[in-house]
Write an enzyme that holds these catalytic residues in place. Structure first.
Site: not given
Ligand code: MRU
Length: 395
Positions: A255-257
Site C-alpha cells: 500500500a501507498d496509503r
C-alpha cells in the site's frame, strides 16, 4: 546474499538504481536532499517505505557533509529551519505514498524538540535528526519481518483450506527494493516460503512500469523462491484455476496509503485484482507498516493519485537481445503505441475497504470489526513492547 537496495553508513548513502534492474546492478550516491528528491521523482528508488527512508537519509547525509566542512550553523533555530525547509521540499517529490509525509512530520517534531532543549546547538539539532532518520532504517526492517510473520500466520490459518502449502499472487514490487529490507507483501511471501508452506508465488507484470516483471521477479529469482510471472490481464484466468499449483489461496499487495476507513491506494491494477479476488472467493490482503496508515485521510476519495508521463506507457526501455544473450551496453527505448494517441497514466488506484479481508501490520492483522468497518486505533495505541496479536479486531 541479502539484497540491499539502500546502503547507508553515517555520511554516506548509496541506492540501487531501480531503473537499471533487473539486468544491471548499479548504485547511485545520494549526498543531499536534492539528490534524494531526484532519485525519488525519477523512480531510481521507489516503494512507499523506501521513498521515506531515502528522503530522510539523503538529508541526514547532507547535514553530516555540511557539518564535516564546518559550515553548519551553531544556532539551533537556524538548523531547525534548514531541516524544516528541506523536509517540505522532499515531500513534494511524489504525492500518493504517505510514508514520506509521515516521516517528515515525525522528524520535524524531533528537531523542534531538540531545538527547544536546554543548551541546544546546531550540532545537537543535527544529531537528533540524523539519529532519528537512522532509526527509521532499522525499524522498517524489523517491522517488515513482523508483517511477514503475521501475514503468514493469517494466510495459513484462514486461506490454506487445510493444505500444507499455498500459492500466493502479488502485484507491483513490495520487497527489499521497496523498503529498507525484507518487504511487506513480498515479506509475507518470504515468511510463508521460509516455513516451507509456499507452493508458488505468482507476480503480475504491473504495467506500465513493470515493477512486477523487473523487480519482484528479480527478487524472487534472487531468493530462489518458486515463482511464475503473469501479465496483469492473466489474473482472472489464473484465479479460475484450481489445480495443485495454480490454485491461488490469497492475493497479497502492499500500500501507498491506507485511509482511516481502510480504503487503500496502491499500484494501478490493485483494484482490479481485489474485484477478481472477491468474484473467485480468494482472500485479499493489504500488507503495510503503520507508517502507511493515514488516519488523517478519512477515505480513498481524499487520496491524491499521482499521474505520470504518458511515455511510460507508450515506450519501453531495455537492453538489446543478441541471440541467446543480452547486450547490456546497448540500451534501447522502443515505441509500443500508435503515435499521437492520448494517454491516461495514473500510477495508483484505490481499492475500497469492502474488498479487503485484512490489513497486515507489524502489530498484527487488522480485520473489520462486527460493524463491518476497519478500526486501526488499537494498533496505534499499542506500544512496541506489547504482545503483538495476530488478529486485531476481527470477528
Ligand atoms: O510507483 P511505485 O513503484 O513507487 O509504487 C509502489 C507500490 O505501489 C507499492 O505497492 C507500495 O509502495 C508498497 S511498497 C512496500
Amino acid at each position: 546474499m541479502v539484497l540491499e537496495a539502500i546502503k547507508y553508513s553515517r555520511g554516506e548513502l548509496d541506492i540501487l538504481d531501480q531503473l537499471q534492474l533487473p539486468h544491471t546492478e548499479v548504485y547511485d550516491e545520494v549526498k543531499s536532499a536534492q539528490d534524494a528528491w531526484h532519485a525519488i521523482k525519477e523512480m531510481r528508488t521507489r516503494g512507499a517505505p523506501a521513498i521515506a527512508i531515502v528522503a530522510a537519509l539523503g538529508l541526514a547525509v547532507e547535514l553530516e557533509l555540511i557539518a564535516g566542512k564546518n559550515e553548519l550553523s551553531n544556532i539551533a533555530e537556524e538548523v531547525e529551519l534548514f531541516i524544516k525547509e528541506k523536509l517540505e521540499y522532499l515531500v513534494t517529490s511524489r504525492p500518493t505514498a504517505v510514508n514520506l509525509a509521515d516521516a517528515a512530520r515525525k522528524l520535524q517534531k524531533i528537531v523542534q524538540d531538540a531545538a527547544k532543549a536546554q543548551n541546544a546547538s546546531g550540532t545537537s539539532v543535527k544529531d537528533a535528526y540524523v539519529k532519528a532518520a537512522e532509526q527509521m532504517l532499522v525499524d522498517d526492517v524489523s517491522d517488515n519481518k513482523a508483517i511477514g510473520e503475521h501475514g503468514a500466520d493469517w494466510i495459513l490459518k484462514n486461506a490454506a483450506g487445510g493444505k500444507d502449502q499455498v500459492s500466493i499472487l502479488t502485484h507491483c514490487n513490495t520487497g527489499s527494493l521497496a523498503t529498507a529490507g525484507y518487504g511487506t507483501a513480498l515479506g509475507v511471501i518470504r515468511s510463508v516460503h521460509a516455513r516451507g508452506s509456499l507452493k508458488r508465488a505468482f507476480c503480475s507484470e504491473t504495467r506500465p512500469y513493470n515493477q512486477g516483471s523487473r523487480l519482484t521477479a528479480f527478487e524472487l529469482v534472487h531468493d530462489k523462491i518458486p515463482a511464475t510471472l503473469v501479465t496483469d490481464s492473466m489474473a482472472a484466468a489464473l484465479l479460475r484455476l484450481k489445480g495443485p499449483t495454480e490454485n491461488i489461496a490469497a492475493i497479497v499487495v502492499g500500500a501507498d496509503r491506507v485511509a482511516a476507513n481502510g480504503d487503500t491506494a496502491n499500484k494501478i491494477g490493485t483494484y482490479s485484482l481485489a474485484i477478481l479476488a472477491k468474484h473467485h472467493g480468494v482472500k485479499f490482503l493489504v500488507a503495510a507498516p503503520r507508517t502507511t496508515i493515514d488516519l488523517e485521510t478519512k477515505s480513498g476519495a481524499d487520496i491524491v493519485i499521482e499521474e505520470r508521463a504518458g511515455k511510460e506507457m507508450t515506450m519501453i526501455k531495455g537492453p538489446c537481445v543478441k541471440g541467446a544473450s543480452l547486450d547490456l551496453k546497448q540500451i534501447e527505448t522502443v515505441s509500443i503505441a500508435a503515435n499521437g494517441i492520448d494517454v491516461w497514466n495514473p500510477a495508483f488506484d484505490v481499492t475500497p475497504a469492502e474488498l479487503i479481508d485484512g490489513v497486515v501490520t507489524e502489530k498484527g492483522v487488522v480485520e473489520k470489526g462486527s460493524d463491518g468497518v476497519f478500526h486501526f486505533e488499537d494498533i496505534f495505541a499499542a506500544s512496541g513492547s506489547e504482545v503483538k496479536p495476530t488478529t486485531v479486531g476481527g470477528l
